[in-house]
Design a protein around this motif. Structure first.
Motif, mmCIF file in Angstrom:
data_model
loop_
_atom_site.group_PDB
_atom_site.id
_atom_site.type_symbol
_atom_site.label_atom_id
_atom_site.label_comp_id
_atom_site.label_asym_id
_atom_site.label_seq_id
_atom_site.Cartn_x
_atom_site.Cartn_y
_atom_site.Cartn_z
ATOM 1 N N LYS A 342 0.832 -1.230 0.000
ATOM 2 C CA LYS A 342 0.000 0.000 0.000
ATOM 3 C C LYS A 342 0.850 1.256 0.000
ATOM 4 O O LYS A 342 0.526 2.250 -0.640
ATOM 5 C CB LYS A 342 -0.814 0.026 1.299
ATOM 6 C CG LYS A 342 -2.205 -0.475 1.191
ATOM 7 C CD LYS A 342 -2.961 -0.077 2.460
ATOM 8 C CE LYS A 342 -4.155 -0.988 2.655
ATOM 9 N NZ LYS A 342 -3.914 -2.096 3.572
ATOM 10 N N MET A 345 1.734 3.785 -3.022
ATOM 11 C CA MET A 345 0.839 4.658 -3.784
ATOM 12 C C MET A 345 0.978 6.154 -3.479
ATOM 13 O O MET A 345 0.991 6.961 -4.412
ATOM 14 C CB MET A 345 -0.624 4.208 -3.637
ATOM 15 C CG MET A 345 -0.947 2.945 -4.420
ATOM 16 S SD MET A 345 -0.290 2.898 -6.104
ATOM 17 C CE MET A 345 -1.378 3.998 -6.986
ATOM 18 N N GLU A 379 -3.898 -2.617 -7.334
ATOM 19 C CA GLU A 379 -4.141 -3.675 -6.343
ATOM 20 C C GLU A 379 -2.986 -3.664 -5.347
ATOM 21 O O GLU A 379 -1.913 -4.216 -5.600
ATOM 22 C CB GLU A 379 -4.249 -5.045 -7.011
ATOM 23 C CG GLU A 379 -4.713 -6.105 -6.032
ATOM 24 C CD GLU A 379 -5.361 -7.284 -6.736
ATOM 25 O OE1 GLU A 379 -6.577 -7.212 -7.000
ATOM 26 O OE2 GLU A 379 -4.643 -8.244 -7.048
ATOM 27 N N VAL A 380 -3.203 -2.963 -4.245
ATOM 28 C CA VAL A 380 -2.138 -2.856 -3.236
ATOM 29 C C VAL A 380 -2.642 -3.413 -1.909
ATOM 30 O O VAL A 380 -3.841 -3.465 -1.664
ATOM 31 C CB VAL A 380 -1.640 -1.391 -3.085
ATOM 32 C CG1 VAL A 380 -0.868 -0.954 -4.314
ATOM 33 C CG2 VAL A 380 -2.805 -0.456 -2.806
ATOM 34 N N TYR A 381 -1.705 -3.857 -1.074
ATOM 35 C CA TYR A 381 -2.096 -4.518 0.169
ATOM 36 C C TYR A 381 -1.158 -4.172 1.309
ATOM 37 O O TYR A 381 -0.141 -3.543 1.082
ATOM 38 C CB TYR A 381 -2.152 -6.041 -0.034
ATOM 39 C CG TYR A 381 -1.017 -6.627 -0.868
ATOM 40 C CD1 TYR A 381 0.201 -6.986 -0.285
ATOM 41 C CD2 TYR A 381 -1.179 -6.834 -2.250
ATOM 42 C CE1 TYR A 381 1.218 -7.531 -1.053
ATOM 43 C CE2 TYR A 381 -0.156 -7.385 -3.023
ATOM 44 C CZ TYR A 381 1.042 -7.730 -2.416
ATOM 45 O OH TYR A 381 2.040 -8.267 -3.166
#
Ligand code: FAD
Length: 381
Positions: A342, A345, A379-381
């Motif tokens: 995440k 970003m 698509e980040v985590y």
């Protein structure tokens, strides 16, 4: 002469494929009766009468042989191949997961890498098909001590194309970073606080069972189309590389209909700490060599390189070096993908906003247009 050729073909087919025939061969095989290897009566007099006469249509056998040896990846395609209305989603849910089996677990980073990342291949027997850009869920064994309930599902981006690394369409590869917890008081990793699922996967042995859910997600699908020419810009930090491995294999490594149709350029930006932490670097080098016009690859090594301002080279600094080209491509319909932690970003968005401003563009408007056109994939985590 014909019989010798037939025997040679069958021997080659069995030798090449063992008992797992590719789909084309599976369909055509019944036309060929199994006794082409018949021996002379004197060799096996005790069941000579039981052996039926062989009837082999040589043209059929030739076409089966051609199919079996062509290595085309075309037996898991939609019709037409870009039809995303048939993408499989949530075939297996938390309550009834599919039980796959680990085929292999391989550490894929060098000794100086920060942390450990493994490439894990799981056998799904062809029962859990997926498309490039999707994720699988993994339910680790055991219970969560915080609530006494079974451990919950964790998502992992799929790192192989739909055909799997062995091209059989029966395996899935994951790229998993082992989550550890550095305890400042202990001055060491605290094993009590290590990540449950990533450690389960990185420690797994061939044959171990893995509960799988999904596949899930449509955000990271390739922009496949009949006229497939959109440029693709892929930005990854760490294991965020996984979906791009699956995409690049589909576009440039395998003989897929998408590969045959693709006329655009795919550009991969990978950010990691140092050279030893690069993921699948040999594979990217091979694609660079085979597709120098259609593939580009740039890395940001935060602990080894410096950016234009003399600071650490983070992923946004590397993308910024090519800001003009990136903006031109986006203006011309390129699709931009982001995958990884995440934390990547904010830096990227600030950088892109700054570049937009310097070009006299209003970033919010520019970004809004990209999102509306489906060119922006995160698509980040
Ligand atoms: P958990 O057990 O869930 O723990 C989470 C973190 O907390 C760990 O770092 C752990 O060390 C720490 N922790 C545990 N206990 C304590 C405590 N008491 N105090 C402080 N800290 C503690 N990951 C990949 O490696 N590869 C991928 O391709 C990938 N793709 C993903 C795709 C999506 C869409 C999403 C949402 C996530 C993805 N992830 C991926 C992340 C993955 O789902 C997991 O979150 C990750 O593996 C950590 O899960 P874990 O069970 O190992 O850690």
């Amino acid at each position: 002469m014909v019989q010798v050729e037939i025997v040679a073909c069958l021997a080659l087919l069995v030798g090449t494929y063992g008992f797992v025939a590719p789909a084309g061969l599976r369909q055509a095989a019944p036309a060929v009766r199994a006794n082409a290897l018949r021996m002379s009566v004197s060799d096996e007099p005790w069941f000579a009468d039981a052996v039926a006469t062989t009837v082999v249509d040589k043209a059929t056998l030739d076409s089966v042989f051609a199919k079996a040896t062509s290595n085309d990846q075309d037996f898991l395609e939609a019709s037409p191949y870009w039809d995303q209305s048939v993408v499989p989603v949530n075939t297996y849910k938390n309550k009834e997961p599919f039980v796959g089996k680990v085929v292999s677990v391989k550490r894929i980073v060098g000794p100086e890498a920060t942390g450990e990342t493994c490439h894990i291949i799981i056998d799904h027997q062809g029962k859990m098909p997926y498309w490039e850009g999707q994720s699988y869920g993994v339910i680790p064994p055991g219970t969560n001590p915080k609530n006494g309930k079974p451990n919950s599902v964790r998502l992992y981006s799929i790192a192989s194309s739909r055909y799997g690394d062995d091209m059989t369409g029966t395996t899935t590869s994951l790229c998993v970073r082992r989550a550890t917890y550095w305890c400042p008081e202990l001055g060491a990793d605290d094993p009590a606080k290590k990540g449950v699922c990533s450690n389960f996967l990185c420690d797994a042995k061939p044959g171990d069972e893995v509960k799988l859910t999904g596949p899930s997600g449509k955000v990271m699908l390739l922009p496949e189309a009949e006229d497939f020419k959109a440029d693709i810009i892929m930005v990854a930090t760490g294991t965020g590389i996984a979906p791009y491995r699956s995409m690049v294999r589909r576009l440039f490594v395998e003989k897929t209909p998408a590969a045959a149709a693709y006329k655009g350029q795919a550009w991969l930006f990978l950010g990691v700490a140092n050279k030893d932490a690069l993921l699948y670097d040999d594979e990217w080098q091979a694609v660079l060599a085979s597709h120098p016009e259609q593939f580009r690859y740039d890395v940001a090594l935060s602990r080894e390189q410096t950016n234009a301002k003399g600071g650490k080279m983070y992923i946004q600094d590397k993308v910024e070096e090519y800001a003009d080209e990136v903006f031109n491509k986006l203006d011309n319909g390129a699709h931009m993908y982001f995958c990884g932690l995440k934390g990547m970003m904010p830096g990227i968005l600030t950088m892109l906003e700054g570049v937009a401003k310097s070009k006299g563009l209003v970033w919010e408007e520019f970004l809004g247009k990209l999102k509306k056109n489906g060119q922006w994939h995160v698509e980040v985590y």
